[in-house]
Design a protein around this motif. Sequence first.
Motif, short mmCIF file in Angstrom:
data_model
loop_
_atom_site.label_atom_id
_atom_site.label_comp_id
_atom_site.label_asym_id
_atom_site.label_seq_id
_atom_site.Cartn_x
_atom_site.Cartn_y
_atom_site.Cartn_z
N GLU A 181 12.62 18.08 80.66
CA GLU A 181 14.05 17.86 80.85
C GLU A 181 14.79 19.11 80.41
OE1 GLU A 181 15.37 14.30 79.00
OE2 GLU A 181 13.65 13.17 79.73
N GLY A 182 15.97 19.30 80.94
CA GLY A 182 16.77 20.46 80.56
C GLY A 182 16.42 21.65 81.43
N PRO A 183 16.97 22.81 81.08
CA PRO A 183 16.72 24.00 81.89
C PRO A 183 15.26 24.41 81.83
CG PRO A 183 17.93 24.57 79.89
CD PRO A 183 17.83 23.07 79.93
N SER A 184 14.74 24.68 82.99
CA SER A 184 13.34 25.09 83.09
C SER A 184 13.22 26.58 82.84
CB SER A 184 12.81 24.77 84.49
OG SER A 184 11.52 25.27 84.66
N SER A 185 12.22 26.93 82.05
CA SER A 185 11.97 28.35 81.81
C SER A 185 10.50 28.63 82.07
CB SER A 185 12.34 28.74 80.37
OG SER A 185 11.57 28.00 79.46
N PRO A 186 10.13 28.80 83.33
CA PRO A 186 8.72 29.05 83.63
C PRO A 186 8.26 30.35 83.00
CG PRO A 186 10.07 29.48 85.56
CD PRO A 186 10.98 28.89 84.51
N MET A 187 6.98 30.37 82.64
CA MET A 187 6.43 31.56 82.03
C MET A 187 6.54 32.72 83.01
SD MET A 187 2.63 32.63 81.06
CE MET A 187 2.51 33.28 82.69
N GLN A 188 7.11 33.79 82.57
CA GLN A 188 7.25 34.97 83.41
C GLN A 188 6.14 35.96 83.06
OE1 GLN A 188 9.49 35.46 85.93
NE2 GLN A 188 10.07 33.34 85.58
N PRO A 189 5.49 36.51 84.05
CA PRO A 189 4.43 37.49 83.77
C PRO A 189 5.03 38.84 83.37
CG PRO A 189 4.62 37.08 86.12
CD PRO A 189 5.59 36.18 85.44
N VAL A 190 5.40 38.96 82.10
CA VAL A 190 5.94 40.20 81.56
C VAL A 190 5.22 40.52 80.26
CG1 VAL A 190 8.24 39.91 82.58
CG2 VAL A 190 7.78 39.00 80.32
N GLY A 191 5.23 41.79 79.89
CA GLY A 191 4.66 42.23 78.62
C GLY A 191 3.20 41.86 78.47
N VAL A 192 2.90 41.26 77.31
CA VAL A 192 1.53 40.87 77.00
C VAL A 192 1.04 39.81 77.99
CG1 VAL A 192 0.05 39.82 75.23
CG2 VAL A 192 1.78 41.48 74.57
N LEU A 216 -2.41 39.91 80.05
CA LEU A 216 -3.39 38.82 79.99
C LEU A 216 -3.68 38.27 81.38
CD1 LEU A 216 -2.26 36.89 76.80
CD2 LEU A 216 -4.33 38.27 77.10
N LEU A 217 -2.65 38.16 82.20
CA LEU A 217 -2.85 37.70 83.58
C LEU A 217 -3.74 38.67 84.34
CD1 LEU A 217 -2.07 35.88 86.04
CD2 LEU A 217 -0.28 37.56 86.45
N ALA A 218 -3.43 39.96 84.27
CA ALA A 218 -4.22 40.97 84.97
C ALA A 218 -5.66 40.98 84.45
CB ALA A 218 -3.58 42.35 84.82
N PHE A 219 -5.82 40.82 83.15
CA PHE A 219 -7.16 40.76 82.56
C PHE A 219 -7.93 39.57 83.09
CE2 PHE A 219 -9.99 39.17 79.22
CZ PHE A 219 -10.83 40.26 79.07
N SER A 220 -7.27 38.40 83.15
CA SER A 220 -7.98 37.19 83.55
C SER A 220 -8.43 37.24 85.01
CB SER A 220 -7.12 35.95 83.30
OG SER A 220 -6.00 35.93 84.15
N VAL A 221 -7.65 37.87 85.89
CA VAL A 221 -8.07 37.92 87.30
C VAL A 221 -9.02 39.08 87.59
CG1 VAL A 221 -6.03 36.72 88.14
CG2 VAL A 221 -6.05 39.21 88.11
N SER A 222 -9.18 39.99 86.63
CA SER A 222 -10.07 41.12 86.88
C SER A 222 -11.33 41.08 86.02
CB SER A 222 -9.33 42.44 86.65
OG SER A 222 -8.94 42.55 85.30
N ILE A 223 -11.52 40.00 85.28
CA ILE A 223 -12.68 39.93 84.39
C ILE A 223 -14.00 39.94 85.17
CG2 ILE A 223 -12.76 37.40 84.24
CD1 ILE A 223 -13.27 39.82 81.33
N ASP A 224 -14.01 39.37 86.37
CA ASP A 224 -15.24 39.37 87.16
C ASP A 224 -15.62 40.78 87.60
OD1 ASP A 224 -13.04 39.45 88.80
OD2 ASP A 224 -13.91 38.19 90.35
N SER A 225 -14.65 41.67 87.72
CA SER A 225 -14.97 43.04 88.11
C SER A 225 -15.66 43.80 86.98
CB SER A 225 -13.72 43.79 88.58
OG SER A 225 -12.79 43.92 87.54
N PHE A 226 -15.55 43.30 85.76
CA PHE A 226 -16.26 43.90 84.64
C PHE A 226 -17.76 43.79 84.86
CE2 PHE A 226 -18.27 43.64 80.46
CZ PHE A 226 -17.82 44.81 79.89
N SER A 227 -18.22 42.58 85.22
CA SER A 227 -19.65 42.39 85.44
C SER A 227 -20.14 43.16 86.66
CB SER A 227 -19.98 40.91 85.57
OG SER A 227 -19.25 40.35 86.64
N VAL A 228 -19.26 43.32 87.66
CA VAL A 228 -19.65 44.13 88.81
C VAL A 228 -19.83 45.59 88.38
CG1 VAL A 228 -18.82 45.04 91.02
CG2 VAL A 228 -18.59 42.62 90.51
N GLY A 229 -18.98 46.04 87.46
CA GLY A 229 -19.11 47.39 86.93
C GLY A 229 -20.43 47.61 86.23
#
Length: 184
Positions: A95-106, A110-123
């Motif tokens: 209820e009330g004003p919604s404040s969805p998590m914005q992909p900024v800063g840390v 963390l978002l970029a890390f989580s979607v690229s973690i599989d490329s670590f094992s490929v490396g």
Amino acid sequence: MQGYYIAEIVSLVFMAAALGMDAFSVCLGIGMQQLRLKRIALIGLTIGIMHVVMPFLGILLGTFLSAQIGQLTTLAGGLLLFGIGAQMVFSAFSEGPSSPMQPVGVGLLLLAFSVSIDSFSVGLSLGLSGVKIMLALMLFGAISMMLAWSGMLLGRKVQGLLGIYSEILGGSILCGFGLHVLFG
């Protein structure tokens, strides 16, 4: 000899596309948050850079890491994606004003890390295979960046059609992808 190089480039492009598809899926959900084009550009660029850094670290550290540590990083990435998605779904019902998590800063890192973690094992395997490392890293970064941008722009268009339900759909996509990383 030229045919060998073409075959190597084609296989690296397909590998890069496969690695970037998780970024596309996650960014589809993120694009539904009414992000500005400047933020979309920054998120895609960050994901592209992380898709260069992670396999590079995998190449450098591959001989020192065990398979158990690789499993822990996959677990952390899956839990992180699920948590972000759950937060988006719950904020849609709050209820009330919604404040969805914005992909900024840390959060963006963390978002970029989580979607690229599989490329670590490929490396890890790239260092042993003898492929052109710089070519592979640049293809991984460029293709994942373009797929992330495509996902966010498509999500932005879908958000306009779905209205308030887009946050629930976006969160559900992130939760589903997190579960796929954990159990798939």
